[in-house]
Each structure stands twice: as structure tokens, then as C-alpha cells.
Design an enzyme around this catalytic site. Structure first.
Site, PDB file in Angstrom:
ATOM      1  N   GLU A 128       0.840  -1.211   0.000  1.00  0.00           N
ATOM      2  CA  GLU A 128       0.000   0.000   0.000  1.00  0.00           C
ATOM      3  C   GLU A 128       0.869   1.252   0.000  1.00  0.00           C
ATOM      4  O   GLU A 128       0.585   2.229  -0.694  1.00  0.00           O
ATOM      5  CB  GLU A 128      -0.924   0.020   1.228  1.00  0.00           C
ATOM      6  CG  GLU A 128      -2.002  -1.044   1.227  1.00  0.00           C
ATOM      7  CD  GLU A 128      -3.081  -0.779   0.178  1.00  0.00           C
ATOM      8  OE1 GLU A 128      -2.745  -0.716  -1.017  1.00  0.00           O
ATOM      9  OE2 GLU A 128      -4.252  -0.657   0.549  1.00  0.00           O
ATOM     10  N   THR A 181      -4.950   6.955  -5.395  1.00  0.00           N
ATOM     11  CA  THR A 181      -5.104   7.199  -3.952  1.00  0.00           C
ATOM     12  C   THR A 181      -4.232   8.374  -3.514  1.00  0.00           C
ATOM     13  O   THR A 181      -4.658   9.219  -2.716  1.00  0.00           O
ATOM     14  CB  THR A 181      -4.729   5.917  -3.168  1.00  0.00           C
ATOM     15  OG1 THR A 181      -5.649   4.898  -3.546  1.00  0.00           O
ATOM     16  CG2 THR A 181      -4.818   6.117  -1.673  1.00  0.00           C
TER      17      THR A 181
HETATM   18  N1  HSE Z   1      -8.372   4.872   3.580  1.00  0.00           N
HETATM   19  C1  HSE Z   1      -7.709   5.042   2.326  1.00  0.00           C
HETATM   20  C2  HSE Z   1      -8.104   6.392   1.746  1.00  0.00           C
HETATM   21  C3  HSE Z   1      -8.114   3.943   1.408  1.00  0.00           C
HETATM   22  O1  HSE Z   1      -9.276   6.732   1.821  1.00  0.00           O
HETATM   23  O2  HSE Z   1      -7.241   7.096   1.242  1.00  0.00           O
HETATM   24  C4  HSE Z   1      -7.429   4.002   0.084  1.00  0.00           C
HETATM   25  O3  HSE Z   1      -7.793   2.901  -0.668  1.00  0.00           O
END
Ligand code: HSE
Length: 309
Positions: A128, A181
Site C-alpha cells: 500500500e 489514492t
Molecule cells: N483509507 C484510504 C483512503 C483507502 O481513503 O485514502 C485508500 O484505498
């Protein structure tokens, strides 16, 4: 065991009231990953099907998380990975999480399971980090543990599963625009007014209480995001209309799936989730934009083994 093939599912992070700490694992949609032992040490990504992604292990998140695990583990063989991507990168339903968690889950099985699923989360989080410059555990925890999951503190490896009310069903619409993201996190502010913090934590507490007491009305009242959604929703075509029409069609609530652009709606029962899907389609029908719709129950098991030899 020399070879294993797994199904690593999609997931929805945040669920409106739990930014970076709540997640849920979906059914049916996901990546298929095959990992095989090799005599030569190290990790190679032999092929990626379904999407054009790098096979460089320092770039592909499945390689990054696998290396994170192997850097901490003594093994006398290497591993070859094949990935069939069922989840589009940048879709907001945990594409990087499925690959990151999938490779470490498979390798762990091949080496006799020295780690629990919870312990694998920290390795998957490295994937991630490589994908988004941020070490959030909400998607990978959901994929590895299954069901609804909560991240209390990832530094302390403190994660747990929440209760799943039996009738919960999700509708997810994925408008086919890529929203990284990293970019979607860039619009989030670092400071939160105290009043918003109070509202958000009240909704989070009530949402979790609703999951345990199977109180669908309470769940419905709590699927709210007063902090992140107002900043991110402008990046998603017709977000407000999708939300309005989904709730009108019977959804308990609706919000951005992870960092978007996918939008989720949570309903009581698959028939309602199907109606919500139709309502979503109607909103997008005049837009010149491709989209996918997924209807899914909660996948309480997480990653599944398809076969091994
Ligand atoms: N919690 C993270 C965000 C998830 O909202 O940026 C990303 O997939």
C-alpha cells in the site's frame, strides 16, 4: 506444498465514518494469484494478466509486500508469482490491497504458515505504501481477515473483525476514470475542526454499535462522512446525484468507496442492492462515461485458496 492459487477479493475502505480505520471485504470480484516455489531464491513476477502493470518487484505491490515478508523470514527457496487482475487499479475497491495481501498470504501458506493473518497485515501494508505513499491498513486488513474490520493501531498491529449483520449487501458503481489514492489523499486536509471530529466519532461509534446489534436504522443514520467526503466528492462525476438516488431507492447509506472514484451503497438485502444498482445506472445513463456495477454480500472469509499442489 509447491504451488498455490488464491482468490484475493476487493474491499471497501472507510465506509464513510471510518477514514483509514474501517473496511469491509467483498465477494466475487478480486484478483487470482498463483505463487510457486522456485529453487532460485528471491521473488519474480512471471506475468500479470488483465491489466498492464509492471513485473518489477520493486514496483508491483505484490512483489513489494512479498519482499517485505521475505526480508524478515528465513526461507531456502524463491517464489514466482502470476497475477490475474480482476480489480482495476485506481478504482477505489482495493486493487493494490488485493495484490499486496494476496502474495503474502500465498507465500505464508507455502512456507508452513509462520505468520497469522493479522501478522501478515504489516507486510501487505508495504505494498500500500508503494502504491500510494501512505501506509493505511484498512483495505488489507479487510482482505486478510474478511468481514468488516477495524484498525485500532497499525503500529501496534492491533486489528480486529467486527460483526456482520446477515442481510448487509453492497452496490458499488465504478466510473471508469482512474483516481490515484495519492491524488485523492492530497485533497484531504491535515486539520479537523473539533465539531466535525465530534460528529464523525459519534457516527463511527454508532455505526459499530449498529453492526453488533444488527440495528439497520442506526447503521443507516451513521453512514456519514462530514470530513473527507465533502473534499473528495467533487472528483467523482455525479456523486451527489448517485448518493441521493441510491438512498431514495432504499439504500441504508452511500459514500465514496476508499479513495474513489467508486461509490458504494449499503443496503439491507440483495433485492434492495439490485434496485440501488438500477438507480445508479439511471444517473449515469446520459453521461458519456463507462462504468461497472458490482452487487456483493459481505465476504466473511477474506482470501480463499482455489487450489494447491
Ligand atoms: N483509507 C484510504 C483512503 C483507502 O481513503 O485514502 C485508500 O484505498
Amino acid at each position: 506444498m509447491k504451488e498455490i492459487k488464491i482468490f484475493s477479493p476487493a474491499s471497501i475502505a472507510n465506509l464513510s465514518c471510518g477514514f483509514d480505520i474501517l473496511g469491509v471485504c467483498l465477494d466475487k470480484i478480486g484478483d487470482e494469484i498463483t505463487v510457486r516455489k522456485t529453487d532460485k531464491k528471491g521473488v519474480t513476477i512471471k506475468k500479470v494478466l488483465g491489466e498492464s502493470l509492471s513485473t518489477d518487484i520493486s514496483v508491483n505491490v505484490a512483489g513489494v509486500s512479498a519482499m517485505a515478508l521475505l526480508n524478515e523470514t528465513e526461507v531456502d527457496c524463491g517464489f514466482e508469482i502470476e497475477i490475474n487482475k480482476g480489480i482495476k487499479p485506481g478504482s477505489g475497491i482495493g486493487s493494490s490491497a488485493a495484490s499486496s495481501a494476496g502474495s503474502v498470504f500465498a507465500i505464508n501458506k507455502l512456507i508452513g504458515e509462520p505468520y497469522t493473518k493479522k501478522e501478515l497485515i504489516k507486510f501487505a501494508m508495504q505494498g500500500e505504501l508503494a502504491a500510494s505513499d501512505s501506509k493505511h491498513a484498512d483495505n488489507v486488513a479487510a482482505v486478510l481477515l474478511g468481514g468488516f474490520t477495524f484498525v485500532r493501531n497499525s503500529e501496534e498491529n492491533d486489528y480486529f473483525k467486527l460483526n456482520t449483520p446477515i442481510e448487509i449487501a453492497f452496490t458499488v458503481i465504478h466510473p471508469k476514470i482512474e483516481l490515484k489514492t495519492k491524488d485523492s489523499r492530497a485533497v484531504v486536509k491535515n486539520q479537523v475542526p473539533i465539531q466535525k471530529m465530534i460528529e464523525q466519532s459519534a457516527n463511527l461509534g454508532a455505526f459499530i454499535s449498529g453492526l453488533y446489534t444488527e440495528n439497520y436504522d442506526l447503521i443507516s443514520r451513521s453512514i456519514k462522512d462530514v470530513i473527507i467526503e465533502p473534499l473528495r466528492s467533487i472528483l467523482i462525476p455525479k456523486f451527489d446525484e448517485i448518493k441521493y438516488e441510491s438512498i431514495k431507492a432504499g439504500a441504508l447509506g452511500c459514500g465514496i468507496s476508499g479513495s474513489g472514484p467508486s461509490i458504494f451503497a449499503m443496503s439491507k438485502g440483495i433485492p434492495t442492492a439490485n434496485c440501488v444498482g438500477e438507480a445508479m445506472k439511471n444517473v449515469y445513463q446520459d453521461l458519456n462515461l463507462e462504468y461497472d456495477i458490482h452487487i456483493s454480500c459481505v465476504n466473511d472469509k477474506g482470501i480463499q485458496i482455489l487450489n494447491s499442489k
